[in-house]
Write a protein that holds these residues in place. Structure first.
Motif, PDB file in Angstrom:
ATOM      1  N   ARG A   1       0.891  -1.258   0.005  1.00 29.99           N
ATOM      2  CA  ARG A   1      -0.036  -0.115  -0.009  1.00 29.99           C
ATOM      3  C   ARG A   1       0.778   1.179  -0.103  1.00 29.99           C
ATOM      4  NH1 ARG A   1      -4.212   0.986   4.762  1.00 29.99           N
ATOM      5  NH2 ARG A   1      -3.767   3.017   4.420  1.00 29.99           N
TER       6      ARG A   1
ATOM      7  N   LYS B   1      -9.366   8.554   7.762  1.00 31.86           N
ATOM      8  CA  LYS B   1      -9.355   8.968   6.573  1.00 31.86           C
ATOM      9  C   LYS B   1     -10.953   9.704   6.300  1.00 31.86           C
ATOM     10  CE  LYS B   1      -5.428   8.633   4.466  1.00 31.86           C
ATOM     11  NZ  LYS B   1      -4.771   7.240   4.185  1.00 31.86           N
TER      12      LYS B   1
ATOM     13  N   ASN C   1      -2.489  -1.468  -3.421  1.00 28.84           N
ATOM     14  CA  ASN C   1      -3.328  -0.157  -3.332  1.00 28.84           C
ATOM     15  C   ASN C   1      -2.399   0.897  -3.495  1.00 28.84           C
ATOM     16  OD1 ASN C   1      -4.961   1.816  -2.720  1.00 28.84           O
ATOM     17  ND2 ASN C   1      -5.771   0.596  -0.756  1.00 28.84           N
TER      18      ASN C   1
ATOM     19  N   THR D   1      -2.568   5.290  -4.035  1.00 26.60           N
ATOM     20  CA  THR D   1      -3.092   6.190  -3.855  1.00 26.60           C
ATOM     21  C   THR D   1      -2.584   7.634  -4.320  1.00 26.60           C
ATOM     22  OG1 THR D   1      -4.548   5.136  -2.331  1.00 26.60           O
ATOM     23  CG2 THR D   1      -5.090   7.496  -2.624  1.00 26.60           C
TER      24      THR D   1
ATOM     25  N   ASP E   1       0.529   5.421  -0.199  1.00 19.36           N
ATOM     26  CA  ASP E   1      -0.662   6.444  -0.114  1.00 19.36           C
ATOM     27  C   ASP E   1       0.216   7.998  -0.169  1.00 19.36           C
ATOM     28  OD1 ASP E   1      -2.494   8.291   0.032  1.00 19.36           O
ATOM     29  OD2 ASP E   1      -3.489   7.201   1.672  1.00 19.36           O
TER      30      ASP E   1
ATOM     31  N   ILE F   1      -5.951  -1.480  -6.907  1.00 18.98           N
ATOM     32  CA  ILE F   1      -6.458  -0.340  -6.666  1.00 18.98           C
ATOM     33  C   ILE F   1      -5.514   0.860  -7.120  1.00 18.98           C
ATOM     34  CG2 ILE F   1      -7.698   1.166  -5.144  1.00 18.98           C
ATOM     35  CD1 ILE F   1      -8.439  -1.092  -3.411  1.00 18.98           C
TER      36      ILE F   1
HETATM   37  C1  LIG Z   1      -6.530   1.907  -0.536  1.00 17.28           C
HETATM   38  O1  LIG Z   1      -5.555   2.922   0.025  1.00 17.28           O
HETATM   39  C2  LIG Z   1      -6.595   4.058   0.696  1.00 17.28           C
HETATM   40  C3  LIG Z   1      -5.591   5.163   0.803  1.00 17.28           C
HETATM   41  O2  LIG Z   1      -4.622   4.583   1.642  1.00 17.28           O
HETATM   42  C4  LIG Z   1      -7.482   3.439   1.783  1.00 17.28           C
HETATM   43  O3  LIG Z   1      -8.283   4.596   1.932  1.00 17.28           O
HETATM   44  C5  LIG Z   1      -8.223   2.486   1.048  1.00 17.28           C
HETATM   45  O4  LIG Z   1      -9.162   2.004   2.059  1.00 17.28           O
HETATM   46  C6  LIG Z   1      -7.381   1.310   0.565  1.00 17.28           C
HETATM   47  N1  LIG Z   1      -8.313   0.233   0.111  1.00 17.28           N
HETATM   48  C7  LIG Z   1      -8.134  -0.943   0.330  1.00 17.28           C
HETATM   49  C8  LIG Z   1      -9.195  -1.795  -0.295  1.00 17.28           C
HETATM   50  O5  LIG Z   1      -7.463  -1.344   1.183  1.00 17.28           O
END
Ligand SMILES: *[C@@H]1O[C@H](CO)[C@@H](O)[C@H](O)[C@H]1NC(C)=O
Ligand SMILES: *[C@@H]1O[C@H](CO)[C@@H](O)[C@H](O)[C@H]1NC(C)=O
Length: 454
Positions: free
Chosen positions: A309, A449, A333, A335, A311, A358
């Protein structure tokens, strides 16, 4: 000359006289008052003096002197508990300390025949009160969990007597003041969680010289630059989110050898992401969202082979998002929303169509993408020369007329996930004397968030 000598002699005699009369005059009542006063001060912040006397009902019988000390610590603590709606401490009565709610005993590390207090777990107790110096008497304590209570004030200095404490979770309480430096003197500490309190000021550099596996200080009022020696820390988890840290992310951050989760979101961090970030080969989660970070993404990001992940949203990042980042093998993921990116690689386009990855690109300056910033915001930014990370510095923003994106609103307090899982309480089996037990790996605390209010 003689006059002067005579005067000195007079003073001398006067001194001797008053001193002796003082010692005669100190009655037993006065001695008691003095010592009571000393004990009162002790209740606040002083460390326990060596000659501290336990005042325990002589009729009580204890299995060993350590449990007698523990009894004293819990009774003193109970005296300053002003609200206990769940009656957690209701059974903190009598000499059987090991049967108290929230108290767990085990054989002493240095003496298997001796039962001592190994762990305190008052999580979610909703207890109001403060911590007493007498807690420093619990010298066999390995785990102290007081998460989600209403303890206030500061940590007593006597915490430095807790030679075996390896896990301290004081999160979600009402502790105040500067970083509780007394924890730096707890030699075995591996896991420090003080999130959701009201600590303020700076993080001491010594925090990153300690052998801590987890440093969790999010949701406090820390405001300072980050120490330049972060890379000395062997922590696998570093959570600094929701404070007011400012300045650049130190290059040294990239040298943290075991970092798996680095959460720096919702601060005032500025400057460029240092190239050194790419050296965090063990990192699986990296969140620097909601800061004032500028410039292009460092090329080294493509080296984050384990990152799942990533972000970087809500910053002032510009330039291109390269294919080499989008095609990182573990990435699931990514972002990048709310920045000023104006180009994105073809591979990135592809992954965003795949089901399991994502990729959030909205609110950038990407041509032909939906939900981008309007031209009147993008064009002024894109018409400038690219930020030069060597010269941009660590100031709060790149230029006074930059468009600072509206930050996401951060809720003041939000429910937290369950606290770290308690390691098994070795009620019967003694814990191994060496090495110091490792804290369990915990799931990362959430970064609150909330979508910007419409
Ligand atoms: C993907 O990352 C975003 C931002 O960090 C977060 O808000 C979101 O929940 C994440 N989605 C998943 C499916 O983990
Ligand atoms: C609290 O617990 C103690 C011991 O378990 C009990 O004696 C006492 O009555 C309880 N108090 C309340 C208010 O429930």
């Amino acid at each position: 000359m003689q006059k002067a000598l005579g005067f000195l002699l007079f003073i001398h005699l006067l001194f001797i006289f008053s001193f002796s009369s003082l010692s005669i005059a100190l009655t037993k009542v006065q001695v008691d008052t003095v010592s009571r006063r000393r004990r009162l001060t002790l209740r606040q912040t002083d460390p326990l003096p060596d000659d501290f006397k336990l005042e325990v009902d002589p009729n009580l019988i204890f299995p060993n002197p350590r449990l007698k000390k523990a009894y004293c610590a819990f009774q003193e603590w109970k005296k300053v508990i002003y609200s206990d709606p769940q009656n957690v401490t209701g059974d903190w009565v009598g000499p059987d300390v090991c049967s108290y709610t929230g108290v767990f005993c085990s054989s002493a590390l240095d003496d298997p025949q001796t039962e001592t207090v190994y762990s305190i777990d008052l999580n979610f107790g909703d207890i109001a009160g403060h911590l007493v110096p007498h807690l420093g008497l619990l010298t066999d304590l390995g785990i102290l969990h007081i998460h989600s209570n209403r303890f206030y004030g500061i940590f007593p200095k006597s915490f430095s007597n807790l030679m075996l404490l390896f896990e301290l979770d004081a999160s979600d309480n009402r502790f105040v003041g500067p970083f509780p430096s007394v924890v730096l003197g707890i030699p075995s500490l591996k896991f420090l969680d003080i999130r959701y309190n009201e600590f303020e000021g700076a993080l001491p550099p010594e925090l990153f010289d300690k052998e801590l596996d987890a440093i969790v200080v999010n949701n406090n009022r820390f405001h300072s630059r980050l120490p330049q020696n972060m890379g000395n820390s062997p922590a696998s988890m570093l959570v600094l989110s929701n404070n007011k840290f400012s300045g650049c992310i130190p290059k040294s951050f990239g040298h943290m050898p075991y970092l798996e989760q680095g959460l720096l979101s919702n601060n005032l961090l500025a400057g460029c992401l240092p190239e050194e970030v790419g050296m965090l080969q063990t990192m699986t989660l990296f969140d620097v969202s909601n800061n004032n970070i500028v410039g292009p993404l460092p090329k080294s990001l493509e080296m984050l082979k384990m990152v799942k992940r990533l972000d970087i949203s809500f910053n002032l990042l510009t330039g291109k998002v390269r294919d080499s980042v989008c095609s990182l093998p573990a990435l699931s993921n990514f972002t990048i929303s709310n920045n000023f990116f104006n180009e994105i690689g073809a591979e990135c386009e592809k992954i965003s169509e795949e089901e399991n990855i994502i990729l959030d690109v909205k609110d950038n300056c990407l041509p032909l993408k939906p939900d981008q910033k309007p031209d009147n915001i993008c064009l002024p930014m894109l018409s400038r020369p690219m930020v030069n990370c060597k010269t941009v510095g660590c100031g709060p923003r790149y230029s006074p007329n930059i468009v600072v994106p509206r930050h996401r609103k951060i809720p003041r307090r939000k429910p937290k996930p369950p606290p770290p899982v308690l390691p098994p309480m070795h009620k019967k089996t003694p814990p191994k004397p060496t090495p110091v037990p490792q804290p369990p790996k915990i799931t990362p605390p959430p970064t609150p968030k909330v979508s910007p209010a419409a």
